[in-house]
Design a protein around this motif. Structure first.
Motif, PDB file in Angstrom:
ATOM      1  N   THR A  32       0.838  -1.198   0.000  1.00 50.66           N
ATOM      2  CA  THR A  32       0.000   0.000   0.000  1.00 50.66           C
ATOM      3  C   THR A  32       0.876   1.252   0.000  1.00 50.66           C
ATOM      4  OG1 THR A  32      -1.786  -1.171   1.112  1.00 50.66           O
ATOM      5  CG2 THR A  32      -1.829   1.235   1.234  1.00 50.66           C
ATOM      6  N   LEU A  33       1.922   1.268   0.802  1.00 49.82           N
ATOM      7  CA  LEU A  33       2.850   2.407   0.801  1.00 49.82           C
ATOM      8  C   LEU A  33       3.517   2.571  -0.564  1.00 49.82           C
ATOM      9  CD1 LEU A  33       4.535   2.097   4.306  1.00 49.82           C
ATOM     10  CD2 LEU A  33       2.954   3.878   3.523  1.00 49.82           C
ATOM     11  N   PHE A  34       3.902   1.453  -1.170  1.00 53.80           N
ATOM     12  CA  PHE A  34       4.503   1.499  -2.508  1.00 53.80           C
ATOM     13  C   PHE A  34       3.541   2.147  -3.502  1.00 53.80           C
ATOM     14  CE2 PHE A  34       4.729  -0.616  -6.681  1.00 53.80           C
ATOM     15  CZ  PHE A  34       5.941  -0.104  -7.119  1.00 53.80           C
ATOM     16  N   TYR A  35       2.266   1.705  -3.484  1.00 54.41           N
ATOM     17  CA  TYR A  35       1.293   2.267  -4.420  1.00 54.41           C
ATOM     18  C   TYR A  35       1.050   3.748  -4.156  1.00 54.41           C
ATOM     19  CZ  TYR A  35       0.199  -2.459  -5.972  1.00 54.41           C
ATOM     20  OH  TYR A  35       0.256  -3.716  -6.483  1.00 54.41           O
ATOM     21  N   LEU A  36       1.041   4.152  -2.896  1.00 54.51           N
ATOM     22  CA  LEU A  36       0.886   5.571  -2.579  1.00 54.51           C
ATOM     23  C   LEU A  36       2.079   6.376  -3.100  1.00 54.51           C
ATOM     24  CD1 LEU A  36      -0.558   5.363   1.049  1.00 54.51           C
ATOM     25  CD2 LEU A  36      -1.759   6.148  -1.010  1.00 54.51           C
ATOM     26  N   LEU A  37       3.274   5.849  -2.946  1.00 58.69           N
ATOM     27  CA  LEU A  37       4.463   6.536  -3.463  1.00 58.69           C
ATOM     28  C   LEU A  37       4.427   6.644  -4.986  1.00 58.69           C
ATOM     29  CD1 LEU A  37       7.240   5.077  -1.144  1.00 58.69           C
ATOM     30  CD2 LEU A  37       6.324   7.409  -1.146  1.00 58.69           C
ATOM     31  N   VAL A  38       3.971   5.596  -5.656  1.00 58.12           N
ATOM     32  CA  VAL A  38       3.839   5.644  -7.111  1.00 58.12           C
ATOM     33  C   VAL A  38       2.828   6.724  -7.496  1.00 58.12           C
ATOM     34  CG1 VAL A  38       2.984   4.389  -9.138  1.00 58.12           C
ATOM     35  CG2 VAL A  38       4.533   3.271  -7.539  1.00 58.12           C
ATOM     36  N   GLY A  39       1.724   6.803  -6.752  1.00 56.22           N
ATOM     37  CA  GLY A  39       0.726   7.842  -7.027  1.00 56.22           C
ATOM     38  C   GLY A  39       1.289   9.236  -6.855  1.00 56.22           C
ATOM     39  N   VAL A  62       3.597   3.041 -12.968  1.00 61.00           N
ATOM     40  CA  VAL A  62       2.246   3.495 -13.297  1.00 61.00           C
ATOM     41  C   VAL A  62       1.550   2.491 -14.214  1.00 61.00           C
ATOM     42  CG1 VAL A  62       0.961   5.326 -14.505  1.00 61.00           C
ATOM     43  CG2 VAL A  62       2.764   5.906 -12.907  1.00 61.00           C
ATOM     44  N   GLU A  63       2.326   1.687 -14.911  1.00 60.29           N
ATOM     45  CA  GLU A  63       1.749   0.685 -15.812  1.00 60.29           C
ATOM     46  C   GLU A  63       0.727  -0.192 -15.108  1.00 60.29           C
ATOM     47  OE1 GLU A  63       2.430   0.705 -18.998  1.00 60.29           O
ATOM     48  OE2 GLU A  63       4.157   2.013 -18.943  1.00 60.29           O
ATOM     49  N   GLY A  64       0.928  -0.445 -13.836  1.00 57.98           N
ATOM     50  CA  GLY A  64       0.003  -1.277 -13.077  1.00 57.98           C
ATOM     51  C   GLY A  64      -1.352  -0.636 -12.858  1.00 57.98           C
ATOM     52  N   PHE A  65      -1.468   0.655 -13.131  1.00 54.17           N
ATOM     53  CA  PHE A  65      -2.725   1.361 -12.939  1.00 54.17           C
ATOM     54  C   PHE A  65      -3.505   1.494 -14.239  1.00 54.17           C
ATOM     55  CE2 PHE A  65       0.014   2.724  -9.510  1.00 54.17           C
ATOM     56  CZ  PHE A  65      -0.810   2.556  -8.418  1.00 54.17           C
ATOM     57  N   LEU A  66      -3.115   0.768 -15.266  1.00 57.29           N
ATOM     58  CA  LEU A  66      -3.767   0.850 -16.571  1.00 57.29           C
ATOM     59  C   LEU A  66      -4.398  -0.484 -16.940  1.00 57.29           C
ATOM     60  CD1 LEU A  66      -0.850   2.735 -18.326  1.00 57.29           C
ATOM     61  CD2 LEU A  66      -2.986   3.741 -17.532  1.00 57.29           C
ATOM     62  N   PRO A  67      -5.389  -0.947 -16.167  1.00 53.80           N
ATOM     63  CA  PRO A  67      -5.917  -2.288 -16.418  1.00 53.80           C
ATOM     64  C   PRO A  67      -6.617  -2.451 -17.769  1.00 53.80           C
ATOM     65  CG  PRO A  67      -7.233  -1.157 -14.768  1.00 53.80           C
ATOM     66  CD  PRO A  67      -6.046  -0.291 -15.051  1.00 53.80           C
ATOM     67  N   ILE A  68      -7.263  -1.410 -18.278  1.00 54.67           N
ATOM     68  CA  ILE A  68      -7.937  -1.537 -19.573  1.00 54.67           C
ATOM     69  C   ILE A  68      -6.903  -1.714 -20.669  1.00 54.67           C
ATOM     70  CG2 ILE A  68      -9.442  -0.387 -21.246  1.00 54.67           C
ATOM     71  CD1 ILE A  68     -10.821  -1.386 -18.641  1.00 54.67           C
ATOM     72  N   SER A  69      -5.868  -0.891 -20.653  1.00 56.15           N
ATOM     73  CA  SER A  69      -4.799  -1.024 -21.633  1.00 56.15           C
ATOM     74  C   SER A  69      -4.138  -2.393 -21.525  1.00 56.15           C
ATOM     75  CB  SER A  69      -3.769   0.077 -21.425  1.00 56.15           C
ATOM     76  OG  SER A  69      -2.713  -0.057 -22.340  1.00 56.15           O
ATOM     77  N   SER A  70      -3.963  -2.866 -20.304  1.00 56.36           N
ATOM     78  CA  SER A  70      -3.347  -4.184 -20.099  1.00 56.36           C
ATOM     79  C   SER A  70      -4.224  -5.297 -20.659  1.00 56.36           C
ATOM     80  CB  SER A  70      -3.103  -4.416 -18.610  1.00 56.36           C
ATOM     81  OG  SER A  70      -2.272  -3.425 -18.095  1.00 56.36           O
ATOM     82  N   LEU A  71      -5.537  -5.174 -20.448  1.00 57.53           N
ATOM     83  CA  LEU A  71      -6.461  -6.176 -20.974  1.00 57.53           C
ATOM     84  C   LEU A  71      -6.448  -6.177 -22.501  1.00 57.53           C
ATOM     85  CD1 LEU A  71      -8.557  -8.315 -20.125  1.00 57.53           C
ATOM     86  CD2 LEU A  71     -10.294  -6.515 -20.283  1.00 57.53           C
ATOM     87  N   LEU A  72      -6.415  -4.983 -23.088  1.00 57.91           N
ATOM     88  CA  LEU A  72      -6.319  -4.893 -24.549  1.00 57.91           C
ATOM     89  C   LEU A  72      -4.992  -5.453 -25.042  1.00 57.91           C
ATOM     90  CD1 LEU A  72      -7.972  -1.428 -24.835  1.00 57.91           C
ATOM     91  CD2 LEU A  72      -8.756  -3.447 -26.059  1.00 57.91           C
ATOM     92  N   GLY A  73      -3.906  -5.175 -24.302  1.00 65.92           N
ATOM     93  CA  GLY A  73      -2.607  -5.728 -24.663  1.00 65.92           C
ATOM     94  C   GLY A  73      -2.594  -7.249 -24.587  1.00 65.92           C
ATOM     95  N   LEU A  74      -3.285  -7.792 -23.590  1.00 66.87           N
ATOM     96  CA  LEU A  74      -3.392  -9.253 -23.470  1.00 66.87           C
ATOM     97  C   LEU A  74      -4.137  -9.838 -24.656  1.00 66.87           C
ATOM     98  CD1 LEU A  74      -2.922 -11.829 -21.802  1.00 66.87           C
ATOM     99  CD2 LEU A  74      -5.083 -11.328 -20.625  1.00 66.87           C
ATOM    100  N   ARG A  75      -5.239  -9.228 -25.021  1.00 73.75           N
ATOM    101  CA  ARG A  75      -6.003  -9.706 -26.185  1.00 73.75           C
ATOM    102  C   ARG A  75      -5.138  -9.645 -27.440  1.00 73.75           C
ATOM    103  NH1 ARG A  75     -10.818  -8.594 -29.362  1.00 73.75           N
ATOM    104  NH2 ARG A  75     -10.415  -9.759 -31.259  1.00 73.75           N
TER     105      ARG A  75
END
Length: 177
Positions: A32-39, A62-75
Motif C-alpha cells: 500500500t505504501l509502494f502504491y501511494l508513493l507511485v501515485g 504506473v503501468e500497473g494502474f492501466l488495467p484496460i490497456s493491459s487487458l487490450l494488450g493481453l487480447r
C-alpha cells in the motif's frame, strides 16, 4: 479479527501459522505504501507535464494502474503473438495476475492488493469506533461483492468478443493510450 493469536507451543514460541495474519498485514501495508508513493510520483510527473517542464519519462510503476490497456494488450498478444510495445509492463502485470490467480486463487488480492488492506483497516476502525461488529445483510453483501465480477465480465466481453483486432490495435497505438 485478531492480528496475531497469543498462544504458543511447549517451548514458548509462537508458531509460524499463528504469525501469518501479522505477516499478511505487514506485506499489504508495504505494498500500500509502494502504491501511494507511485501515485505521488505520478502526480509530480503530471504537474511537471502540465507546466511544460522538460520531458521526463512517466514512472514505470504506473503501468500497473492501466488495467484496460493491459487487458487490450493481453487480447492483442493472444491473437497476434506480439507484446504491447506501448505498455509492456502493464501486459506483464496482467499476465502475472492471471497466472497467479489460476495457481494460487486469491493470494494476490489477499496479500498484495491495497484495496483489501484499506478495507480491513476501515473495518477495524469502525469496530473500534462503534465498540461492536456490524454486519451488512447477506443479500446486500453478496450483491456488493459481485459488482467487481460484473465489471470484469463486461470488460472481458467487450475486449474479447465485441472489439475486432483492428480496433484493439487502434486503441493501443492511439494518443489516449
Amino acid at each position: 479479527m485478531k492480528v496475531m493469536e497469543k498462544s504458543a507451543d511447549a517451548s514458548g514460541k509462537v508458531s509460524f501459522r499463528k504469525r501469518i495474519p501479522l505477516l499478511r498485514w505487514v506485506v499489504q501495508g508495504i505494498y500500500t505504501l509502494f502504491y501511494l508513493l507511485v501515485g505521488v510520483e505520478f502526480y509530480f510527473f503530471y504537474v511537471g507535464m502540465v507546466r511544460g517542464a522538460p520531458a521526463v519519462s512517466r514512472p514505470s510503476a504506473v503501468e500497473g494502474f492501466l488495467p484496460i490497456s493491459s487487458l487490450l494488450g493481453l487480447r492483442y498478444f493472444l491473437q497476434t503473438g506480439k507484446w504491447d510495445h506501448v505498455h509492456p509492463a502493464g501486459l506483464t502485470i496482467i499476465a502475472a495476475v492471471v497466472v497467479s490467480a489460476l495457481l494460487t486463487r486469491k493470494s494476490l488480492c489477499g496479500w498484495v492488493c491495497p484495496i483489501g488492506f484499506i478495507s480491513r483497516l476501515l473495518e477495524r476502525g469502525g469496530e473500534k469506533a462503534l465498540k461492536k461488529k456490524k454486519r451488512v445483510p447477506v443479500l446486500l453483501d453478496h450483491f456488493l461483492m459481485s459488482v467487481k465480477y460484473f465489471l470484469m465480465g463486461f470488460f472481458v466481453y467487450v475486449v474479447f468478443f465485441r472489439m475486432s483486432i483492428k480496433e484493439v490495435e487502434a486503441f493501443l497505438t492511439s494518443p489516449y493510450n
